[in-house]
Design a protein around this motif. Structure first.
Motif, PDB file in Angstrom:
ATOM      1  N   LYS A  79      48.470 102.095  -1.750  1.00 55.72           N
ATOM      2  CA  LYS A  79      48.902 103.048  -2.784  1.00 55.72           C
ATOM      3  C   LYS A  79      49.604 102.288  -3.926  1.00 55.72           C
ATOM      4  O   LYS A  79      49.308 102.517  -5.105  1.00 55.72           O
ATOM      5  CB  LYS A  79      49.845 104.075  -2.148  1.00 55.72           C
ATOM      6  CG  LYS A  79      50.302 105.180  -3.077  1.00 55.72           C
ATOM      7  CD  LYS A  79      51.135 106.194  -2.286  1.00 55.72           C
ATOM      8  CE  LYS A  79      51.864 107.167  -3.180  1.00 55.72           C
ATOM      9  NZ  LYS A  79      51.010 108.023  -3.986  1.00 55.72           N
TER      10      LYS A  79
ATOM     11  N   GLN B 127      42.778 106.977  -0.987  1.00 61.85           N
ATOM     12  CA  GLN B 127      43.458 106.275  -2.071  1.00 61.85           C
ATOM     13  C   GLN B 127      42.471 105.644  -3.045  1.00 61.85           C
ATOM     14  O   GLN B 127      42.848 105.231  -4.128  1.00 61.85           O
ATOM     15  CB  GLN B 127      44.354 105.187  -1.453  1.00 61.85           C
ATOM     16  CG  GLN B 127      45.306 104.517  -2.426  1.00 61.85           C
ATOM     17  CD  GLN B 127      46.263 105.503  -3.070  1.00 61.85           C
ATOM     18  OE1 GLN B 127      46.875 106.333  -2.412  1.00 61.85           O
ATOM     19  NE2 GLN B 127      46.374 105.444  -4.387  1.00 61.85           N
TER      20      GLN B 127
ATOM     21  N   GLU C 284      45.094 112.331  -7.846  1.00 57.96           N
ATOM     22  CA  GLU C 284      44.969 112.660  -6.419  1.00 57.96           C
ATOM     23  C   GLU C 284      44.293 114.024  -6.196  1.00 57.96           C
ATOM     24  O   GLU C 284      43.388 114.144  -5.365  1.00 57.96           O
ATOM     25  CB  GLU C 284      46.337 112.626  -5.762  1.00 57.96           C
ATOM     26  CG  GLU C 284      46.255 112.759  -4.252  1.00 57.96           C
ATOM     27  CD  GLU C 284      47.568 112.476  -3.578  1.00 57.96           C
ATOM     28  OE1 GLU C 284      48.541 112.153  -4.269  1.00 57.96           O
ATOM     29  OE2 GLU C 284      47.606 112.585  -2.345  1.00 57.96           O
TER      30      GLU C 284
END
Lengths: 1022, 470
Positions: free
Chosen positions: A825, A926, A907
């Motif tokens: 991330k 991710q 996201e």
């Protein structure tokens, strides 16, 4: 020879007091071999005897023999020389043999000596029966053997997690163990000793066999372990192997430096032509042996003493069941010449032990087998089989690789003709049986021609330039042949363009290097260079190599760092560059090289003393000639070179220009170091001057002159224009420093963002005026959202078409990086701050990722799939190291993985667009990137198969492959899916088209298997 | 000291012997009190019967053993709890000033902390985890070594120790001056000096005893060999003035390579043996905005007593009290007795070296200002001789200076050189000696072949150094 065959063999022909038997001995090797055949004594109907005579039937020559007891059986050994792939008959009869003893095994309190006609070895009982001396009776003595021993490595990871599990691995040395040694047998031809010892993770038994007719010393090792082990090693370490001239080399590579590894099976042999002494190790086929390592250093490599280190490593043991045993066999080559060593390697798969088949008796089948043609794939192959006299030709059946093959009778009743077209390359097993017994024969089948090696002259090529590739091609047939070579460049996922077609004439058995000129064409990023070789328009062989065509090298390759502490001696550059190529690195940095980081970019002297931050650790004299030469060598291989740059100032320059120093509140220049070496002080200090745009501009002009001098392609800053660095104007409010007059930095730089930006712009302008293609690189310090918010101008300036280090994300033991998911991330999201401006980002030097461990395998995938490059050491030369395969994959598909136009989707959007089935360990959420275009878009979905366990650790077990994963793409109303392609790394980079099923706006594809990782490319059009 | 065959190689034995003689000569009034070479004991004798008393914890009578073997004392320190590994001790007369010397071999490969040797309040121990030698004086917890949270406050690392090798140790103590000097192998200059040490100190700590014992921190037994223990007293009023001053003690600061002091002295005929060099270092990467200097060694009492000159070359006093106050006091004391103290300027000296508010500042011949008094002159300042001594040099070509400490001389100071209108070399008498300050710095540069070269490139510079220092 199969035990079954032996146990089933002869019925007693003769009475105990009088007997005679004949055996057929077969040499399956491609070289003439002096070896030993063993025959079960009970098959002769005798127990033990001292009255025996063995002769060859072809020459009547008497052969030496010995009877040994092994595994409860008595075996008759005999030694003979056999030509390549031939058979010979021997006769065994009662009589007083006269052949003399060849092997001596004698011991005193300290030494066990093995003496043969070829060599003499002393084993040191005080050092675990390791080799003390080796004398070649036909050559010289190895001057000094420091180590010749087995070493086992145990996992050292700690049991409890305290931010990490790391701890260095444990090493268990034979020479430091209490080794019990006993002689199992000794005699005329062979002697065998058993060495055994224990350590806190297990025990070892090494059965060592010496013989009197060749130089192979066979080791059969069994490791029993109760704790997690990593690897085993047989290590030879020999100081003073060469004189100062450095005449010793390692074969078959005939090289010395830098240290290298080579995959097993095979052999490595160190030889000194002056002292005429050599020693080596052979790894036979089908043994669980992983690779060789060697390192040869001496005066000529800038080292203080000469040492040859040669190791053979076993396969990885980390994931074996506990407790357990691990068996492996290898051979030492005790002396001899390089050509002998090469022969030994060819014939070592069976340790030069011959198979013996009974003949002239009821069970006998084959007297001899003779090939009339070469064993080439797809070609007619003819062999004549001469049968044993009592063998009925009608009862004989022949199978090749378990497939029945018809045989035809010949004019001779005891002979059969065998004709077949081999379909499989490599070993073909011929089995000739008569219903009662079998004769097994190995034949090595080759292609008529093969492409052995492809080398693209430059691993990274500039667009629209002439380029070259060299292919090594072999004609395996016994006649001259003409072959057609078709070369093509494959870019994108499968866009193929033929770039060269030519004929190649090769003489019988000739191997030739063929030059292939080609044009690079437009910008492509990663490419596959494929060569197909045709014989009579029939495809014979094909091979590929990987490279790139790009104007911006950070788009394609990985990055390494050469340190002048070791990289300063002429002679190193070619091998260093070769190693970078082998690992698919596109560029590297020359670190800490200048006489002054700030004002020494164009050294005035031909040889200078580096005065940088590294002089905390070492001093280094560097020559202009060496630097110019390695840049030239790198460019010839398509590798770019970036000098390290730093906003620090060396002591002589600082004393000359005190106004450049950055001062602390005591009024002293702030020093980075201050070491004294050989009466000379090395003190680097921070400088404030480069934040003056005028100074920075001149500094850029100095860089331009340095490019003219050395040929650099870019640079990489450290400790300058870096907001996390103490004293940077961008931190002026956080840490006070002063100029020469005592004015504090906060007053000097009220607009911190502007100060750093203007200075950097001025530097870039100073270089670009004369070198517009120059690539700016920097250590970002920190590129977090916070930096983007507080230093917006600097963020844009420093990340525009730059090469950026993310050194700040190295901390595997920091909480924010402690899991793969958290680390991914950070990598992905922080890089989004830099990537949209055209930057490429790298990081590396991470610890806790030992080669071969699951974490070691995952790390390059995680970095790549986050869109980053590896910065650090190469991996191909590490035992168990396979990361180079991922770097090769990264280069090949750099157009996707390193494309700065592929942006991480927000996201919410990305999870609406994509869903993937599979276990929760399949990590993909991710990594959904999107590249928008006018007529459609591309999506890249990367996924890795994570192991169980939360933390980054060596302790992971290999994840179970995930199969039949369904990826669903929720497309937009106005778009159609053009193609879905899977980008895979192993065994070589390749793409696989996936069948997309569309149901309304839902598009599904099934991914057959993800073992470690894959990238899924979805292309749509409107 | 008795030398025994096979313990140290002959070369080392000889050098130690010579150094020991030198050391002995330096303490002219030394009278030996006790000598323990263990030759008087039969092989296998266990200490504890005569002058030695044994103290073992009740629960572990063999916590440590003290056996004489081949004329050496072998100590085996076994694992023990709560640092109670036992000890042997003997009464020693109270001496206010003296030395203890011994040979020691840490003859094991265990990781642990075993041996200690105490004399009065001086406690020495061998840290076999870190393979070093340490001293311990009771100190407040604030002085605990960084990162050491459980070990005794007051310990300090004195130097590395190679296991299974003999080394010679000497500790010089002077309770009237609160000084303890620690020497290892090099008997000329100590590895460390305690400047405020209560040698005899509190009676309850140890009193007049020599104690050899074990802390017992290890997984297995640790073996130590000791020999040639020698404890000597020295007269409390040493006649220092009778010692010949022929040494040059140089503290080499940051720009010492440009000053070339050591080489200039050699060129002036000074014997290399009489030049003692000490170096200011800052070896570790400094990530914080402050320098972290330290000095590699300190000149011992002998070196200071024999020093003709103490020379500070661009040498900082701070940050972190690199030159502690007791060294400065000792320097001033020696100046009063005839030594010359010379300070050469630079970016790390005088006001930039935290000399302000130091003990020495009152004795310097210039008025110190703040940290920003180094001034650059756009045109180099020409250096001119003022004193007759300086005029003796060849001034056909005059040297120059670009950056100087722009400071005023004190009232009684004498200016020997000027740079333009500014004082450059200033001297002031103090007792039998004098203190000289050179206000130039080795900063700045000039075009090639200047008419007035920078002073350190001047052909008379070595001679000038010779004149200043001598």
């Amino acid at each position: 020879m199969s035990k079954k065959l032996l146990t089933m063999s002869l019925i007693v022909l003769c009475a105990v007091s009088s007997y005679a038997a004949e055996f057929c001995i077969y040499n399956p090797n491609e070289v003439t071999v002096k070896g030993i055949a063993s025959i079960a004594l009970d098959s002769l109907g005798i127990d033990k005897t001292e009255k025996l005579k063995i002769t060859r039937t072809d020459s009547s020559k008497e052969l030496p023999w010995q009877i040994i007891s092994k595994d409860g059986k008595n075996l008759l050994l005999t030694a003979l020389e056999l030509k390549s792939m031939t058979t010979v008959r021997i006769k065994i009869e009662e009589g007083a043999g006269t052949a003399k003893a060849l092997v001596k095994n004698e011991a005193d309190d300290y030494t066990l000596t093995i003496d043969t006609p070829l060599y003499s070895i002393d084993l040191n009982k005080q050092k675990g029966y390791t080799i003390n001396t080796l004398k070649d009776k036909k050559g010289g003595r190895i001057p000094n053997i420091h180590q010749a021993e087995l070493i086992f490595f145990g996992s050292g990871e700690q049991e409890t997690y305290n931010g990490h599990y790391a701890r260095s691995q444990k090493e268990y040395y034979q020479s430091k163990s209490k080794v019990a040694g006993k002689t199992l047998y000794k005699g005329n031809l062979e002697t065998q000793i058993e060495l055994s010892w224990e350590f806190d993770a297990g025990s070892v038994r090494d059965t060592v066999t010496f013989n009197g007719v060749n130089r192979l010393v066979r080791h059969d090792v069994q490791l029993t372990y109760s704790k997690v082990m990593v690897q085993g090693e047989y290590r030879l370490s020999m100081p003073n192997f060469s004189t100062k001239k450095g005449e010793g080399t390692v074969y078959p590579q005939k090289e010395r430096f830098p240290e290298r590894t080579f995959a097993a099976p095979g052999y490595e042999f160190a030889f000194n032509p002056v002292k005429k002494c050599g020693i080596g190790v052979v790894a036979p086929i089908a043994q669980p042996l992983y690779n060789f390592f060697w390192q040869f250093t001496g005066k000529s490599e800038g080292r203080s003493f000469d040492r040859c280190k040669l190791s053979l490593f076993t396969d990885q043991l980390r994931y074996k069941k506990l407790p357990g045993t691990f068996d492996f066999s290898f051979a030492l080559i005790a002396g001899g010449s390089p050509s002998e060593a090469a022969d030994y390697a060819i014939a070592a798969n069976n340790f030069r032990e011959f198979k013996a088949f009974p003949v002239n008796v009821d069970q006998g089948i084959v007297n001899s087998i003779t090939f009339k043609s070469l064993s080439l794939i797809g070609q007619k192959n003819i062999a004549v089989i001469e049968l044993s006299p009592k063998c009925d030709a009608n009862s004989v059946k022949v199978k090749i690789d378990n497939i029945a093959v018809a045989s035809t009778k010949t004019e001779r009743a005891d002979c059969l003709n065998l004709e077949w077209q081999p379909k499989k390359e490599g070993i073909n097993k011929i089995e000739i049986s008569n219903g009662k017994n079998s004769f097994l024969y190995d034949v090595n089948v080759k292609k008529i021609a093969s492409v052995n090696n492809i080398r693209i002259d430059k691993i990274v090529n500039k667009p629209n330039k002439s380029a070259g590739t060299t292919a090594t091609v072999t004609n395996h047939s016994a006649s001259p042949e003409t072959f057609k070579l078709v070369s093509s460049v494959i870019s994108d996922t499968d866009k193929t363009e033929i770039v060269n077609t030519q004929n190649a004439n090769l003489a019988a058995f000739e191997t030739k290097a063929i030059k292939i000129p080609w044009k690079t064409g437009a910008e492509k990023k990663g490419i596959t260079f494929n060569i197909k070789i045709y014989h009579n328009d029939k495809l014979t062989d094909s091979a590929s190599e990987y490279g790139a065509v790009t104007a911006f090298v950070p788009d394609a390759g990985q990055y390494s760092v050469a340190n002048p502490g070791w990289f300063k001696t002429p002679g190193q550059e070619k091998l260093y560059i070769k190693n970078l190529r082998n690992n698919y690195f596109g560029f590297f940095e020359y670190y800490c090289w200048t006489p002054c980081p700030m004002m020494g970019l164009c050294p005035k002297d031909d040889v200078w003393d580096a005065q940088t931050e590294s002089q905390v650790a070492y001093s280094a004299k560097i020559s202009k000639k060496f630097v110019k030469n390695f840049v030239k060598v790198a460019h010839e291989s398509g590798i770019s070179v970036f000098p390290w740059m730093n906003g620090e100032i060396a002591l002589p320059t600082g004393l000359d220009n005190p106004e450049y120093y950055r001062y602390g509140k005591t009024g002293q220049p702030l020093l980075y170091n201050g070491t004294i070496r050989k009466g000379k002080r090395y003190a680097i200090a921070y400088t404030s001057a480069l934040y003056d745009p005028e100074v920075a501009y001149k500094w850029g002009q100095d860089m331009a002159k340095s490019i003219d001098m050395f040929g650099w392609d870019g640079c990489r800053f450290d400790w300058a224009f870096t907001p996390s660095v103490v004293g940077d104007p961008m931190r002026a409010k956080k840490s006070d420093w002063y100029n020469q007059s005592g004015v504090p930095s906060r007053k000097l730089f009220p607009d911190q963002d502007g100060a750093g930006t203007k200075a950097l712009q001025a530097f870039r302008k100073g270089v670009a005026e004369t070198h517009p293609e120059f690539i700016y690189g920097t250590n970002s310090g920190e590129f977090s959202p916070e930096i983007a918010r507080t230093l917006p101008k600097y963020k844009v300036e420093s990340s525009t078409n730059s090469w950026i280090w993310f050194e700040y994300l190295l901390g595997y033991n920091s909480k924010r990086c402690s899991t793969w998911q958290k680390w991914s991330k950070l990598l992905t999201e922080d890089s989004q701050i830099a990537r949209p401006n055209g930057s490429q980002i790298g990081l590396g030097w991470m610890h806790l990722y030992p080669s071969g461990a699951v974490s070691g395998k995952l790390m390059p995938y995680i970095i790549l799939y986050s869109g980053l490059h590896w910065i650090g050491v190469t991996d191909r030369n590490n035992s168990l190291g396979e990361n180079w395969k991922i770097w090769r994959y990264a280069m090949r598909f750099s157009k996707y993985f390193y494309n700065s136009k592929f942006l991480l989707m927000p996201e919410k959007e990305r999870l609406e667009a994509i869903s993937v089935t599979g276990s929760p360990h399949l990590f993909w959420k991710q990594w959904i990137f999107e590249k928008k275009a006018k007529n459609g878009r591309s999506l890249l979905v990367n996924m890795v198969n994570l192991p169980e366990g939360d933390y980054v650790s060596e302790r992971h077990l290999p994840p179970k492959p995930q199969k039949n994963i369904v990826l669903t793409f929720n497309k937009q109303n106005d778009e159609k899916v053009k193609k879905v392609v899977m980008l895979n790394a192993l065994p070589e980079p390749h793409s696989v088209k996936l069948q997309a099923k569309t149901d309304g706006n839902k598009v599904t594809v099934t991914i057959p298997e993800v073992k470690w990782g894959t990238g899924i490319l979805i292309e749509t059009q409107k | 000291m008795i030398l025994k065959k096979g313990r140290l190689n002959m070369k080392k034995q000889l050098s130690i012997f010579i150094l020991a003689i030198i050391a002995a000569i330096s303490f002219l009034h030394a009278e030996e009190v006790i000598k323990l070479d263990f030759n008087e004991y039969p092989d296998g004798a266990v200490l504890g019967k005569d002058k030695w008393q044994t103290h073992m914890p009740a629960s572990n009578k063999n916590a440590s053993t003290y056996t004489v073997k081949k004329g050496q004392l072998e100590i085996i320190a076994n694992p023990a709890q709560n640092l109670r590994g036992g000890y042997v001790e003997m009464e020693i007369p109270i001496m206010r000033k003296g030395t203890i010397e011994f040979d020691l071999n840490v003859n094991h490969n265990q990781k642990g902390t075993g041996l200690f040797i105490d004399l009065y309040n001086i406690s020495l121990f061998w840290h076999d985890y870190c393979e070093d030698w340490r001293r311990y004086f009771p100190e407040p917890t604030a002085k605990r070594m960084k990162y050491y949270n459980v070990e005794p406050v007051g310990q300090r690392r004195l130097g590395a120790v190679k296991k299974r090798k003999w080394s010679h140790y000497k500790i010089y103590f002077d309770t009237d001056n609160d000084v303890v000097e620690y020497y290892k192998d090099d008997m000329e200059d100590p590895v460390y000096i305690d400047g405020a040490a209560a040698v005899l100190g509190r009676q309850e700590y140890l009193g007049g005893k020599l104690r050899i014992g074990s802390w017992g921190i290890a997984k297995g037994p640790m073996t130590f060999l000791i020999d040639n223990i020698s404890i000597s007293s020295a007269a409390t009023q040493n006649n220092e003035t009778s010692v010949k001053r022929d040494r040059y003690v140089i503290f080499n600061g940051l720009s010492y390579n440009r000053y070339n002091i050591s080489e200039s002295l050699l060129a002036g005929g000074v014997n290399k043996k009489n030049i003692r060099n000490f170096y200011i270092e800052n070896p570790k990467p400094a990530l914080t905005p402050a320098n972290k200097f330290f000095i590699n060694k300190m000149p011992g009492t002998t070196s200071m007593q024999k020093a003709k000159s103490l020379i500070l070359v661009d040498c900082p006093f701070g940050p972190a009290e690199i030159i502690p106050e007791f060294v400065q006091k000792n320097a001033v004391k020696n100046v009063k007795q005839g030594m010359t103290l010379v300070v050469f300027g630079g970016l790390f000296a005088l006001g930039k070296g935290e000399y302000q508010d130091s003990y020495l500042s009152d004795y310097l011949p210039v008025e110190l200002k703040d940290a920003w008094q180094v001034k650059k002159f756009q045109s180099p300042l020409i250096i001119q001789p003022v004193s007759n001594e300086m005029k003796k040099l060849d001034w056909k070509i005059k040297p120059s200076v670009v950056y100087i400490h722009d400071l005023k001389p004190k009232k009684d100071a004498e200016v020997l050189l000027t740079a333009g209108d500014h004082p450059l070399l200033v001297r002031q008498k103090l007792g039998k000696g004098e203190i000289i300050v050179f206000l130039g710095t080795t900063c700045g540069s000039l075009p090639k072949n200047p008419q007035n070269p920078l002073f350190w490139k001047w052909n008379q510079w070595a001679k000038m150094v010779d004149l200043i220092v001598k």
